[in-house]
Design an enzyme around this catalytic site. Sequence first.
Site, PDB file in Angstrom:
ATOM      1  N   ASP A  13       0.806  -1.217   0.000  1.00 40.92           N
ATOM      2  CA  ASP A  13       0.000   0.000   0.000  1.00 40.92           C
ATOM      3  C   ASP A  13       0.842   1.271   0.000  1.00 40.92           C
ATOM      4  O   ASP A  13       0.427   2.313   0.525  1.00 40.92           O
ATOM      5  CB  ASP A  13      -0.967   0.026   1.201  1.00 40.92           C
ATOM      6  CG  ASP A  13      -1.895  -1.171   1.209  1.00 40.92           C
ATOM      7  OD1 ASP A  13      -2.240  -1.641   0.109  1.00 40.92           O
ATOM      8  OD2 ASP A  13      -2.272  -1.625   2.304  1.00 40.92           O
ATOM      9  N   LYS A  16       1.883   2.139  -5.141  1.00 44.28           N
ATOM     10  CA  LYS A  16       2.445   1.595  -6.388  1.00 44.28           C
ATOM     11  C   LYS A  16       1.526   1.873  -7.585  1.00 44.28           C
ATOM     12  O   LYS A  16       1.984   2.261  -8.658  1.00 44.28           O
ATOM     13  CB  LYS A  16       2.639   0.066  -6.253  1.00 44.28           C
ATOM     14  CG  LYS A  16       3.596  -0.312  -5.133  1.00 44.28           C
ATOM     15  CD  LYS A  16       3.667  -1.817  -4.942  1.00 44.28           C
ATOM     16  CE  LYS A  16       2.416  -2.446  -4.341  1.00 44.28           C
ATOM     17  NZ  LYS A  16       2.110  -2.048  -2.966  1.00 44.28           N
ATOM     18  N   GLY A  40      -4.518  -4.258  -3.762  1.00 42.34           N
ATOM     19  CA  GLY A  40      -5.489  -3.217  -4.079  1.00 42.34           C
ATOM     20  C   GLY A  40      -4.695  -1.990  -4.480  1.00 42.34           C
ATOM     21  O   GLY A  40      -4.060  -1.370  -3.626  1.00 42.34           O
ATOM     22  N   HIS A  41      -4.657  -1.689  -5.764  1.00 40.28           N
ATOM     23  CA  HIS A  41      -3.844  -0.582  -6.262  1.00 40.28           C
ATOM     24  C   HIS A  41      -4.770   0.549  -6.708  1.00 40.28           C
ATOM     25  O   HIS A  41      -5.573   0.370  -7.624  1.00 40.28           O
ATOM     26  CB  HIS A  41      -2.957  -1.055  -7.421  1.00 40.28           C
ATOM     27  CG  HIS A  41      -1.936  -2.075  -6.998  1.00 40.28           C
ATOM     28  ND1 HIS A  41      -1.021  -2.632  -7.847  1.00 40.28           N
ATOM     29  CD2 HIS A  41      -1.690  -2.618  -5.785  1.00 40.28           C
ATOM     30  CE1 HIS A  41      -0.257  -3.477  -7.178  1.00 40.28           C
ATOM     31  NE2 HIS A  41      -0.646  -3.496  -5.927  1.00 40.28           N
ATOM     32  N   GLN A 224       2.019  -6.067  -3.147  1.00 37.92           N
ATOM     33  CA  GLN A 224       2.470  -6.152  -1.744  1.00 37.92           C
ATOM     34  C   GLN A 224       3.754  -5.338  -1.566  1.00 37.92           C
ATOM     35  O   GLN A 224       3.931  -4.365  -2.282  1.00 37.92           O
ATOM     36  CB  GLN A 224       2.656  -7.616  -1.310  1.00 37.92           C
ATOM     37  CG  GLN A 224       1.349  -8.397  -1.173  1.00 37.92           C
ATOM     38  CD  GLN A 224       0.782  -8.887  -2.477  1.00 37.92           C
ATOM     39  OE1 GLN A 224       1.450  -9.579  -3.216  1.00 37.92           O
ATOM     40  NE2 GLN A 224      -0.448  -8.530  -2.767  1.00 37.92           N
TER      41      GLN A 224
HETATM   42  P1  GDP Z   1      -0.705   0.346  -3.568  1.00 36.66           P
HETATM   43  O1  GDP Z   1      -1.292  -0.939  -3.098  1.00 36.66           O
HETATM   44  O2  GDP Z   1       0.769   0.400  -3.331  1.00 36.66           O
HETATM   45  O3  GDP Z   1      -1.032   0.669  -5.000  1.00 36.66           O
HETATM   46  O4  GDP Z   1      -1.346   1.484  -2.665  1.00 36.66           O
HETATM   47  P2  GDP Z   1      -2.901   1.634  -2.250  1.00 36.66           P
HETATM   48  O5  GDP Z   1      -3.646   2.104  -3.420  1.00 36.66           O
HETATM   49  O6  GDP Z   1      -3.370   0.405  -1.567  1.00 36.66           O
HETATM   50  O7  GDP Z   1      -2.807   2.710  -1.109  1.00 36.66           O
HETATM   51  C1  GDP Z   1      -2.321   3.988  -1.342  1.00 36.66           C
HETATM   52  C2  GDP Z   1      -3.427   4.987  -0.957  1.00 36.66           C
HETATM   53  O8  GDP Z   1      -2.878   6.284  -0.839  1.00 36.66           O
HETATM   54  C3  GDP Z   1      -4.513   5.107  -2.016  1.00 36.66           C
HETATM   55  O9  GDP Z   1      -5.730   5.421  -1.381  1.00 36.66           O
HETATM   56  C4  GDP Z   1      -4.026   6.280  -2.867  1.00 36.66           C
HETATM   57  O10 GDP Z   1      -5.085   6.953  -3.533  1.00 36.66           O
HETATM   58  C5  GDP Z   1      -3.425   7.158  -1.822  1.00 36.66           C
HETATM   59  N1  GDP Z   1      -2.283   7.970  -2.255  1.00 36.66           N
HETATM   60  C6  GDP Z   1      -1.333   7.686  -3.170  1.00 36.66           C
HETATM   61  N2  GDP Z   1      -0.393   8.649  -3.194  1.00 36.66           N
HETATM   62  C7  GDP Z   1      -0.752   9.553  -2.260  1.00 36.66           C
HETATM   63  C8  GDP Z   1      -0.167  10.771  -1.780  1.00 36.66           C
HETATM   64  O11 GDP Z   1       0.898  11.195  -2.201  1.00 36.66           O
HETATM   65  N3  GDP Z   1      -0.838  11.421  -0.788  1.00 36.66           N
HETATM   66  C9  GDP Z   1      -2.002  10.976  -0.270  1.00 36.66           C
HETATM   67  N4  GDP Z   1      -2.575  11.687   0.706  1.00 36.66           N
HETATM   68  N5  GDP Z   1      -2.592   9.843  -0.699  1.00 36.66           N
HETATM   69  C10 GDP Z   1      -1.955   9.134  -1.668  1.00 36.66           C
HETATM   70  P1  IMO Z   2      -0.853  -4.179  -2.236  1.00 38.26           P
HETATM   71  O1  IMO Z   2      -0.401  -4.757  -3.550  1.00 38.26           O
HETATM   72  C1  IMO Z   2      -0.895  -4.516   2.102  1.00 38.26           C
HETATM   73  C2  IMO Z   2      -0.939  -8.554   3.788  1.00 38.26           C
HETATM   74  C3  IMO Z   2      -2.188  -9.017   4.510  1.00 38.26           C
HETATM   75  C4  IMO Z   2      -1.572  -9.982   5.507  1.00 38.26           C
HETATM   76  C5  IMO Z   2      -0.448 -10.614   4.720  1.00 38.26           C
HETATM   77  C6  IMO Z   2      -0.798 -11.946   4.070  1.00 38.26           C
HETATM   78  O2  IMO Z   2      -2.157  -3.459  -2.304  1.00 38.26           O
HETATM   79  O3  IMO Z   2       0.234  -3.379  -1.605  1.00 38.26           O
HETATM   80  P2  IMO Z   2      -2.357 -12.704   2.068  1.00 38.26           P
HETATM   81  O4  IMO Z   2      -3.764 -12.356   1.737  1.00 38.26           O
HETATM   82  O5  IMO Z   2      -1.365 -12.329   1.020  1.00 38.26           O
HETATM   83  O6  IMO Z   2      -2.196 -14.124   2.496  1.00 38.26           O
HETATM   84  O7  IMO Z   2      -2.034 -11.810   3.383  1.00 38.26           O
HETATM   85  O8  IMO Z   2      -0.104  -9.689   3.695  1.00 38.26           O
HETATM   86  N1  IMO Z   2      -1.174  -8.070   2.414  1.00 38.26           N
HETATM   87  C7  IMO Z   2      -1.114  -6.791   2.051  1.00 38.26           C
HETATM   88  N2  IMO Z   2      -0.921  -5.674   2.786  1.00 38.26           N
HETATM   89  N3  IMO Z   2      -1.005  -4.424   0.772  1.00 38.26           N
HETATM   90  C8  IMO Z   2      -1.169  -5.525   0.010  1.00 38.26           C
HETATM   91  O9  IMO Z   2      -1.154  -5.483  -1.342  1.00 38.26           O
HETATM   92  C9  IMO Z   2      -1.270  -6.776   0.652  1.00 38.26           C
HETATM   93  N4  IMO Z   2      -1.463  -8.040   0.227  1.00 38.26           N
HETATM   94  C10 IMO Z   2      -1.390  -8.828   1.307  1.00 38.26           C
HETATM   95  O10 IMO Z   2      -2.835  -7.932   5.124  1.00 38.26           O
HETATM   96  O11 IMO Z   2      -1.001  -9.261   6.574  1.00 38.26           O
HETATM   97 MG    MG Z   3      -2.842  -1.608  -1.825  1.00 36.34          MG
END
Ligand code: GDP
Ligand code: IMO
Ligand code: MG
Length: 431
Positions: A13, A16, A40-41, A224
């Site tokens: 998270d 990416k 979840g991207h 991840q």
């Molecule tokens: P990923 O899994 O690495 O793609 O990241 P996620 O999408 O799960 O989580 C990142 C969260 O931060 C999302 O809700 C994005 O919309 C938000 N986000 C990304 N870049 C920024 C930033 O620079 N500032 C803020 N406040 N939110 C951001």
């Molecule tokens: P993105 O790509 C954050 C965490 C879960 C749990 C552990 C194992 O959005 O960054 P799993 O379902 O893979 O067996 O869970 O890894 N986890 C993540 N945490 N971002 C993710 O993906 C994750 N995918 C799995 O919360 O702790």
């Molecule tokens: Mg994510």
Amino acid sequence: MKVDVLLGLQWGDEGKGKIVDVLAPQYQVVARFQGGPNAGHTLEFDGHKHVLHQIPSGIFRTDIQNIIGNGVVLDPIVFRREIEGLAKFNLDLKKNLYVSKKAALILPTHRLLDAAYESAKGESKIGSTLKGIGPTYSDKIARQGLRVGDILSARFREKYQKLVEAHRVILDFHQFDYQDLLPKAEADFFAAVEFMKEFALVESEYMVNEALERGQNILAEGAQGSLLDIDFGSYPFVTSSNTMTAGACTGLGVSPRQIGEVYGIFKAYCTRVGSGPFPTELLDETGERMRQEGREFGSTTGRPRRCGWLDLPALKYAIMINGVTQLVMMKVDVLNIFDTIRICTHYRLPDGTVTEQLPHDLCDTDVEPVYRDFGGWQQSLDAIHGFDELPAGLAAYVEFLENELKLPIRFISTGPDREALIHRETPKLVG
Ligand code: GDP
Ligand code: IMO
Ligand code: MG
């Protein structure tokens, strides 16, 4: 031409999805190499917010081939739901989306097994997303899993039944109550399998290598984060794949010699979802402010993310195992509100030793973070477009990190939107 890799340096998270979307126009191919619907991207642009789980984050850009690679574990039900969720964007998915025939298939019973294993673990549960990731990778390694290509076989149902019989034995052993859940899940699964057959199911290793030969640019999108890597993460509180650069080679079928830039994505602080060690975790009001300000709630499960200060020993470790060449620092705006911002520079071990290295088992070793404090900048970053305009406090924070990490920070992200990004035009030479 090379395959550039973009991956998370923390516990996932990091942001990416946003950066893949930003960089995608420089590439002809974007390919996911591991993970599955646990990811979840999030992408935000033109007032839309969209969360992708299995589909690569290049999908909103035109003329890019998006590949789900062999290293991915794919749930057909989630695939169908994602495609249907994209309908309003009028994307030509039959032309721009490709799925490796070697990607592993997540069956409904894999999800049930995930739940059964987690509940058997009780207090020591991993905090899995319950998407069936661990059981599917386990079957792959045990050489009994099904793959996307199998859905084209006349013997698919037979192979499916054989594996499900094996799963039932385990579910029964755990006294897991699944009989009522399975028929509906199986009906959805087989309908989604038929739906998947309408898409391009390919030998993606040929696609990727032929694209390289044609001189095309490829971006490999990680899911991840490095501290969730099956080998190098905080085992056993990890996911079940290699989330690191090396995973891009096995997850796409490219040689290590073909890897070019490695973009390491990290937040200006840390978050973690699920259980497991987190040395800099803030269990106080500061952590709560970070969670609210950063809207730190899971994109896949909605769970509150645990929050804490930036952890340099862990970040340096992730940079080392990945061979990162460029850094991207995310969510810097979230720190705007703090008057003091801390960075953990070292760990103090139980015997008093101070170290920059991660102990082999973070779960069994109580490390105490040693912090360095920075003055906050306490202002909005919205109007800032260049590194030379950064407020002094943030400039000092960035300089400290670049010197410690011996790498340039190429982008600073200041908001969720595609446009909220400060780009260092001329790369700074560091180290
Ligand atoms: P990923 O899994 O690495 O793609 O990241 P996620 O999408 O799960 O989580 C990142 C969260 O931060 C999302 O809700 C994005 O919309 C938000 N986000 C990304 N870049 C920024 C930033 O620079 N500032 C803020 N406040 N939110 C951001
Ligand atoms: P993105 O790509 C954050 C965490 C879960 C749990 C552990 C194992 O959005 O960054 P799993 O379902 O893979 O067996 O869970 O890894 N986890 C993540 N945490 N971002 C993710 O993906 C994750 N995918 C799995 O919360 O702790
Ligand atoms: Mg994510």
